[in-house]
Design a protein around this motif. Structure first.
Motif, short mmCIF file in Angstrom:
data_model
loop_
_atom_site.label_atom_id
_atom_site.label_comp_id
_atom_site.label_asym_id
_atom_site.label_seq_id
_atom_site.Cartn_x
_atom_site.Cartn_y
_atom_site.Cartn_z
N SER A 168 23.65 -33.22 -72.55
CA SER A 168 24.72 -32.37 -72.05
C SER A 168 24.79 -32.41 -70.52
O SER A 168 24.10 -33.19 -69.88
CB SER A 168 24.44 -30.94 -72.56
OG SER A 168 25.50 -30.09 -72.27
N ASN A 169 25.66 -31.56 -69.96
CA ASN A 169 25.83 -31.49 -68.51
C ASN A 169 25.69 -30.02 -68.09
O ASN A 169 26.52 -29.20 -68.51
CB ASN A 169 27.22 -32.04 -68.15
CG ASN A 169 27.52 -31.91 -66.67
OD1 ASN A 169 26.81 -31.24 -65.92
ND2 ASN A 169 28.59 -32.55 -66.24
N PRO A 170 24.67 -29.67 -67.30
CA PRO A 170 24.44 -28.26 -66.99
C PRO A 170 25.59 -27.61 -66.22
O PRO A 170 25.74 -26.39 -66.27
CB PRO A 170 23.17 -28.28 -66.14
CG PRO A 170 23.07 -29.66 -65.61
CD PRO A 170 23.73 -30.55 -66.61
N ASP A 171 26.41 -28.44 -65.53
CA ASP A 171 27.54 -27.85 -64.78
C ASP A 171 28.64 -27.37 -65.73
O ASP A 171 29.52 -26.62 -65.33
CB ASP A 171 28.16 -28.88 -63.82
CG ASP A 171 27.15 -29.32 -62.77
OD1 ASP A 171 26.13 -28.62 -62.59
OD2 ASP A 171 27.36 -30.38 -62.15
N LEU A 172 28.62 -27.84 -66.96
CA LEU A 172 29.65 -27.46 -67.94
C LEU A 172 29.08 -26.68 -69.12
O LEU A 172 29.80 -25.98 -69.82
CB LEU A 172 30.34 -28.73 -68.48
CG LEU A 172 31.03 -29.62 -67.44
CD1 LEU A 172 31.48 -30.93 -68.06
CD2 LEU A 172 32.23 -28.90 -66.84
N ALA A 173 27.76 -26.82 -69.33
CA ALA A 173 27.15 -26.19 -70.52
C ALA A 173 27.07 -24.68 -70.36
O ALA A 173 26.78 -24.18 -69.27
CB ALA A 173 25.77 -26.79 -70.75
N ASN A 174 27.32 -23.98 -71.45
CA ASN A 174 27.36 -22.52 -71.45
C ASN A 174 25.93 -21.96 -71.56
O ASN A 174 25.21 -22.24 -72.52
CB ASN A 174 28.21 -22.09 -72.65
CG ASN A 174 28.31 -20.60 -72.80
OD1 ASN A 174 27.91 -20.06 -73.82
ND2 ASN A 174 28.84 -19.92 -71.81
N ALA A 175 25.54 -21.15 -70.55
CA ALA A 175 24.16 -20.66 -70.49
C ALA A 175 23.80 -19.78 -71.71
O ALA A 175 22.72 -19.92 -72.27
CB ALA A 175 23.94 -19.87 -69.20
N GLY B 267 38.20 -28.56 -80.92
CA GLY B 267 37.98 -28.58 -79.47
C GLY B 267 36.53 -28.79 -79.06
O GLY B 267 36.23 -28.84 -77.86
N ILE B 268 35.62 -28.88 -80.02
CA ILE B 268 34.21 -29.08 -79.66
C ILE B 268 33.99 -30.57 -79.35
O ILE B 268 34.27 -31.44 -80.18
CB ILE B 268 33.27 -28.62 -80.80
CG1 ILE B 268 33.44 -27.11 -81.02
CG2 ILE B 268 31.82 -28.98 -80.51
CD1 ILE B 268 32.72 -26.57 -82.24
N GLN B 269 33.49 -30.82 -78.14
CA GLN B 269 33.27 -32.23 -77.75
C GLN B 269 31.87 -32.68 -78.16
O GLN B 269 30.94 -31.86 -78.21
CB GLN B 269 33.33 -32.36 -76.23
CG GLN B 269 34.68 -32.14 -75.62
CD GLN B 269 34.48 -32.04 -74.12
OE1 GLN B 269 34.12 -30.99 -73.60
NE2 GLN B 269 34.68 -33.15 -73.43
N GLY C 165 31.95 -25.24 -71.68
CA GLY C 165 32.99 -24.21 -71.51
C GLY C 165 32.48 -22.86 -71.98
O GLY C 165 31.27 -22.61 -72.00
N ASN C 166 33.42 -21.99 -72.37
CA ASN C 166 32.97 -20.69 -72.88
C ASN C 166 32.61 -20.83 -74.36
O ASN C 166 33.30 -20.33 -75.25
CB ASN C 166 34.05 -19.62 -72.68
CG ASN C 166 33.53 -18.24 -73.11
OD1 ASN C 166 32.38 -18.10 -73.55
ND2 ASN C 166 34.37 -17.23 -73.00
N TYR C 167 31.52 -21.54 -74.60
CA TYR C 167 31.13 -21.85 -75.97
C TYR C 167 30.76 -20.58 -76.74
O TYR C 167 31.03 -20.46 -77.93
CB TYR C 167 29.94 -22.82 -75.96
CG TYR C 167 29.86 -23.65 -77.22
CD1 TYR C 167 30.66 -24.78 -77.36
CD2 TYR C 167 29.03 -23.29 -78.26
CE1 TYR C 167 30.61 -25.53 -78.52
CE2 TYR C 167 28.99 -24.02 -79.43
CZ TYR C 167 29.78 -25.15 -79.54
OH TYR C 167 29.74 -25.89 -80.70
N TYR C 168 30.14 -19.67 -76.03
CA TYR C 168 29.72 -18.41 -76.65
C TYR C 168 30.97 -17.68 -77.19
O TYR C 168 31.00 -17.21 -78.32
CB TYR C 168 29.00 -17.57 -75.61
CG TYR C 168 28.35 -16.32 -76.15
CD1 TYR C 168 27.15 -16.39 -76.85
CD2 TYR C 168 28.94 -15.07 -75.94
CE1 TYR C 168 26.56 -15.24 -77.34
CE2 TYR C 168 28.34 -13.93 -76.43
CZ TYR C 168 27.15 -14.02 -77.12
OH TYR C 168 26.57 -12.88 -77.61
N GLY C 169 32.02 -17.63 -76.35
CA GLY C 169 33.28 -17.01 -76.76
C GLY C 169 33.91 -17.78 -77.92
O GLY C 169 34.43 -17.19 -78.86
#
Ligand SMILES: Cc1cc2nc3c(=O)[nH]c(=O)nc-3n(C[C@H](O)[C@H](O)[C@H](O)COP(=O)(O)OP(=O)(O)OC[C@H]3O[C@@H](n4cnc5c(N)ncnc54)[C@H](O)[C@@H]3O)c2cc1C
Length: 486
Positions: A164-171, A290-292, A403-407
């Motif tokens: 993954s990419n930490p700049d885009l991954a949802n914490a 929409g999940i990459q 993105g806002n994966y949690y949402g």
């Protein structure tokens, strides 16, 4: 009448774990898998020289009692192959391999962090609680422990282990335990301390293991459970509602078939689930579509032990993005599990691409191998060419919790509430690791078993109410009898 209580679609570790957990709850299960074998991404390849290579998951890193119980109940304890007792982890740093410090004293002297970086880490307990469900891993880690920890520890982990990419991954989704510690205790340091103090009596000891013969042993053992009706070569193409049941239509060897089930579990990748769910809920299908996913190329290299100078006394190494290479890490598989290389040989398994360099999936074998050797040779002082190379490519290796994966997952859960009897159980929901897949499957199986039991009770109550000639007392006796004999 339905043909089966639960139909599970997808025979990867998610589908196999939930099928196993359901039959343990006394539920009748059929499992459809479109390919000719169980396991999905998990597949072990043993070559004629004695190298044992994993296409995807190489090991289970466990600290959850549910996994320990699952392995015991699946009679897999004797088949486990434990990680050799090595604790060193390496990181590529300024063109060299340095050990990643795990103890405070080693951290103080480690070259990985500058003095300013170390001092910044020490301020963590005093940083005010913050964050939100949309925060990225980079934002969360920089805010709590500073940019150096992000670049030198978290980024290589997120890129190398999760592709993954930490700049885009949802914490919230990628680091659920860490973000919870902050929310609960206000600081990671205090949270870890409290966790240790509070958890001392109940915590499951950490253990890392594979299985004798590789990870395929896990999936083959699970699928051999006689209570699971496993159907390979069965592809689900349509799901329709039929009264209170679901009808799943599929194809097997060019022939159409269909099954009715009281509940259906989709353990397939997100896009395949979106296709099946589109006629029922357009929004849910959109959320899943929409999940990459990130591509990963796995390059297995076998060397004569004497041609490598490095002691290979660790798990392998991760590579930070600032090294500017397409490789994300290397596992020293034969140091972890000596049986996976022939005597006098070593097996090094290398990972290329991920979200860091997705274009790598287009590289041919020659270019992929050259890139790996360009990284490995100076770091490990390798004198000879590898005697064995094997390449495994995954076009859609792992879902990216970007993105806002949690949402997104909260919305998915809301949508599912309007589709009772349909469940999503795959690695885009609740964690990608084998450990997380087993944990999630057990809790979903438990919920399904409860729902099935309740629906039996309400169906019986309904049919008794349709016979007014039966007195209340008789009815309650009949009801008790029917429930007890079910
Ligand atoms: C390179 C790599 C290394 C990894 N290393 C580790 C590791 O060391 N440790 C760890 O814990 N995890 C690791 N993982 C993660 C882990 O392997 C995966 O997350 C996990 O195996 C995915 O399991 P799954 O069942 O959710 O999905 P999958 O394995 O993708 O299974 C889905 C299944 O559904 C089937 N299917 C699709 N559509 C249909 C349909 N319409 N009808 C019927 N069947 C269908 C597919 O054929 C497939 O078999 C790694 C992953 C990769 C890619």
């Amino acid at each position: 009448m339905s043909d089966v209580e639960v139909l599970v679609i997808g025979g990867g570790i998610s589908g196999l774990s939930i099928a196993t957990s359901l039959v343990r709850e006394g539920v009748s299960v059929e499992l459809w898998e479109s390919s000719g074998r169980p396991g999905g991404k998990i597949e072990t390849h043993a070559d004629s020289h004695g190298y044992i290579m994993e296409r995807a998951a190489t090991m289970v890193l466990n600290f959850r009692p549910e996994v320990t119980r699952f392995i015991e109940q699946s009679n897999l304890v004797a088949k486990k192959s434990m990680l050799a007792p090595i604790v060193r982890r390496y990181m590529m740093h300024d063109g060299k391999l340095v050990t990643v410090p795990t103890k405070l004293a080693a951290m103080v002297s480690s070259p990985i962090w500058s003095l300013a970086g170390k001092l910044r880490m020490l301020t963590e307990p005093f940083i005010r609680k913050g964050g939100h469900e949309n925060e990225t891993v980079s934002e969360f880690i920089s805010r709590r422990v500073g940019r150096e920890v992000l670049e030198n520890a978290m980024e290589p982990y997120v890129s190398g282990v999760l592709a993954s990419n930490p700049d885009l991954a949802n914490a919230y989704s990628v680091l659920p335990r860490m973000t919870r510690l902050e929310r609960r205790f206000g600081s990671l340091t205090l949270g870890i301390f409290m966790h240790k103090v509070l958890g001392r009596r109940t915590a499951t000891p950490k253990e890392t293991f594979s299985f004798k013969g590789g990870m395929s042993t896990l999936v083959e053992s699970l699928v051999s459970n006689p209570n699971i009706r496993f159907r390979s070569g069965h592809t689900a193409v349509e799901i329709t509602k039929k009264g209170s049941y679901w009808r799943v239509t599929g194809s097997a060897a060019g022939t159409g078939l269909s099954v009715t089930a009281r509940q259906v579990v989709l353990s397939v990748p997100a896009k395949a689930a979106a296709r099946l769910l589109a006629p029922h809920d357009h929004d849910l299908a959109g959320l899943l579509r929409g999940i990459q996913y990130a591509p990963v190329t796995v390059v297995h290299t076998g060397f004569e032990r004497r041609s490598i100078e490095h002691p290979l006394d660790g798990t392998g190494f991760l590579i930070p993005r600032r090294a500017g290479v397409a490789a994300t890490g290397c596992l020293w598989m034969s140091s972890l599990f000596p049986a996976c290389a022939p005597p006098g040989r070593v097996l090094l398994t290398n990972y290329l691409g991920g979200a860091r360099r997705p274009e790598v999936e287009e590289w041919d074998d020659e270019r992929s191998i050259a890139e790996i050797l360009r990284v490995l040779t100076p770091l490990l002082n390798i004198r000879d060419e590898p005697e064995m190379v094997r390449i495994d490519r995954h076009r859609e290796a792992l879902p990216l919790y970007h993105g806002n994966y949690y949402g997104r997952m909260k919305q998915v859960t809301n949508c599912l509430q309007q589709l009772p009897g349909l469940h999503l159980e795959a690695n885009y929901r609740g964690g990608v690791s084998v450990r997380d897949r087993i944990v999630c499957a057990q809790s979903t199986a438990h919920r399904i078993a409860d729902e099935l039991a309740q629906s039996v009770v309400s169906e019986k109550t309904y049919s008794l109410n349709k016979h007014p000639a039966i007195s209340d007392v008789d009815a309650s006796r009949e009801f008790e009898k029917s429930v007890l004999t079910d």
